[in-house]
Enzyme design. Structure first.
Site, PDB file in Angstrom:
ATOM      1  N   ASP A   7       0.853  -1.198   0.000  1.00 42.12           N
ATOM      2  CA  ASP A   7       0.000   0.000   0.000  1.00 42.12           C
ATOM      3  C   ASP A   7       0.886   1.244   0.000  1.00 42.12           C
ATOM      4  O   ASP A   7       1.993   1.231   0.539  1.00 42.12           O
ATOM      5  CB  ASP A   7      -0.917   0.020   1.226  1.00 42.12           C
ATOM      6  CG  ASP A   7      -1.895   1.189   1.178  1.00 42.12           C
ATOM      7  OD1 ASP A   7      -2.691   1.259   0.230  1.00 42.12           O
ATOM      8  OD2 ASP A   7      -1.841   2.046   2.084  1.00 42.12           O
ATOM      9  N   GLU A   9       0.750   5.774   0.277  1.00 42.01           N
ATOM     10  CA  GLU A   9       0.036   7.036   0.479  1.00 42.01           C
ATOM     11  C   GLU A   9       0.761   8.092  -0.351  1.00 42.01           C
ATOM     12  O   GLU A   9       1.984   8.006  -0.540  1.00 42.01           O
ATOM     13  CB  GLU A   9       0.003   7.431   1.955  1.00 42.01           C
ATOM     14  CG  GLU A   9      -0.689   6.425   2.870  1.00 42.01           C
ATOM     15  CD  GLU A   9      -2.147   6.191   2.549  1.00 42.01           C
ATOM     16  OE1 GLU A   9      -2.771   7.092   1.959  1.00 42.01           O
ATOM     17  OE2 GLU A   9      -2.656   5.110   2.886  1.00 42.01           O
ATOM     18  N   HIS A  57      -4.514  10.986   5.084  1.00 43.65           N
ATOM     19  CA  HIS A  57      -3.456  10.340   5.864  1.00 43.65           C
ATOM     20  C   HIS A  57      -2.853  11.194   6.979  1.00 43.65           C
ATOM     21  O   HIS A  57      -2.210  10.660   7.882  1.00 43.65           O
ATOM     22  CB  HIS A  57      -2.338   9.831   4.950  1.00 43.65           C
ATOM     23  CG  HIS A  57      -1.770  10.855   4.005  1.00 43.65           C
ATOM     24  ND1 HIS A  57      -1.141  12.010   4.425  1.00 43.65           N
ATOM     25  CD2 HIS A  57      -1.723  10.868   2.640  1.00 43.65           C
ATOM     26  CE1 HIS A  57      -0.729  12.693   3.372  1.00 43.65           C
ATOM     27  NE2 HIS A  57      -1.073  12.029   2.272  1.00 43.65           N
ATOM     28  N   HIS A 150      -5.830   6.800   6.906  1.00 46.06           N
ATOM     29  CA  HIS A 150      -5.157   5.831   6.052  1.00 46.06           C
ATOM     30  C   HIS A 150      -3.654   5.854   6.349  1.00 46.06           C
ATOM     31  O   HIS A 150      -2.990   6.870   6.175  1.00 46.06           O
ATOM     32  CB  HIS A 150      -5.378   6.176   4.578  1.00 46.06           C
ATOM     33  CG  HIS A 150      -6.788   5.970   4.137  1.00 46.06           C
ATOM     34  ND1 HIS A 150      -7.121   5.597   2.863  1.00 46.06           N
ATOM     35  CD2 HIS A 150      -7.968   6.088   4.799  1.00 46.06           C
ATOM     36  CE1 HIS A 150      -8.440   5.497   2.757  1.00 46.06           C
ATOM     37  NE2 HIS A 150      -8.959   5.805   3.925  1.00 46.06           N
ATOM     38  N   ASP A 155      -3.224  -0.440   6.727  1.00 42.77           N
ATOM     39  CA  ASP A 155      -3.997  -0.864   5.563  1.00 42.77           C
ATOM     40  C   ASP A 155      -3.495  -2.202   5.022  1.00 42.77           C
ATOM     41  O   ASP A 155      -4.285  -3.042   4.578  1.00 42.77           O
ATOM     42  CB  ASP A 155      -3.932   0.201   4.465  1.00 42.77           C
ATOM     43  CG  ASP A 155      -4.787   1.421   4.791  1.00 42.77           C
ATOM     44  OD1 ASP A 155      -5.391   1.443   5.877  1.00 42.77           O
ATOM     45  OD2 ASP A 155      -4.851   2.348   3.960  1.00 42.77           O
TER      46      ASP A 155
END
Length: 222
Positions: A7, A9, A57, A150, A155
């Site tokens: 994942d 960001e 985030h 997030h 995640d």
């Protein structure tokens, strides 16, 4: 088989608008069981974070300004994911940003042929239903209370559990030739209660089961 739950960001949605990665999180799983191997870093994107991304985030420009640049972690990252299948939710988004970063450094792009997109899996399995990570956690009763914002590693942990459920594999896949390795992995991960242990029947239970089958098969049910 070893796979990487991945994942990222970012500073914003589109690489065409110059947005960059601010965080990468990776969790390694082996035969659907999480190992102890993880890769995680915050990154200095060398540009401002958009307001919408900040809401998602919470990583400020000030916080990110002291972190390493992608060029400083790229080799470690590529070594970590080498020869492993990537599992990503909405893979198109993460791959576009990762490949943008790699292109900026003159590196080879990641091949999407060795990628599993859990968003596509969920849409195929539940057509017309919500398929966000939060929605899938709710469907499979996975606790996502820590996901107030997030963050890549949180995640990844949630996605690993969702992925196993999407494959209908709440228990580790069994390879009886490698049973001892499976036991070792389970024992090394006793704090993770989500993944169930394999319990073998005793000799007495097997004997009783065999006697039951013999007596049942003598009956004529038709």
């Amino acid at each position: 088989m070893k796979e990487i739950i991945l994942d990222t960001e970012t500073t914003g949605l589109s690489v065409r608008e110059g947005h960059r990665i601010v965080e990468i999180g990776c969790i390694e799983i082996d035969d659907l069981i999480p190992t102890q191997n993880k890769f995680h870093c915050y990154l200095n994107p060398e540009r401002k974070v958009s307001e919408k991304a900040l809401e998602v985030h919470g990583y400020t420009d000030e916080f990110l300004s002291t972190k390493k640049k992608f060029s400083e972690v790229v080799d470690e990252f590529l070594n970590f994911i080498e020869n492993k299948r990537l599992v990503i939710h909405n893979a198109e988004f993460d791959l576009s940003h990762l490949n943008n970063e790699l292109t900026l450094l003159g590196k080879k792009k990641l091949n999407n042929e060795n990628v599993i997109d859990t968003l596509a899996l969920a849409r195929d399995k539940f057509p017309g239903s919500p398929t966000s990570l939060d929605a899938l956690c709710k469907r499979y009763r996975i606790d996502n209370s820590e996901r107030t914002q997030h963050t890549a590693l949180i995640d990844c942990d949630l996605l690993a559990k969702v992925y196993i459920n999407l494959l209908d594999q709440k228990e580790p896949t069994l390879n009886f030739k490698n049973e001892e390795n499976i036991k070792a992995k389970l024992n090394s991960n006793v704090t993770n209660q989500y993944y169930k242990k394999v319990i073998k029947p005793t000799e007495e239970e097997l004997k009783l089961h065999e006697e039951y089958l013999k007596s049942s098969l003598k009956k004529n049910f038709f």
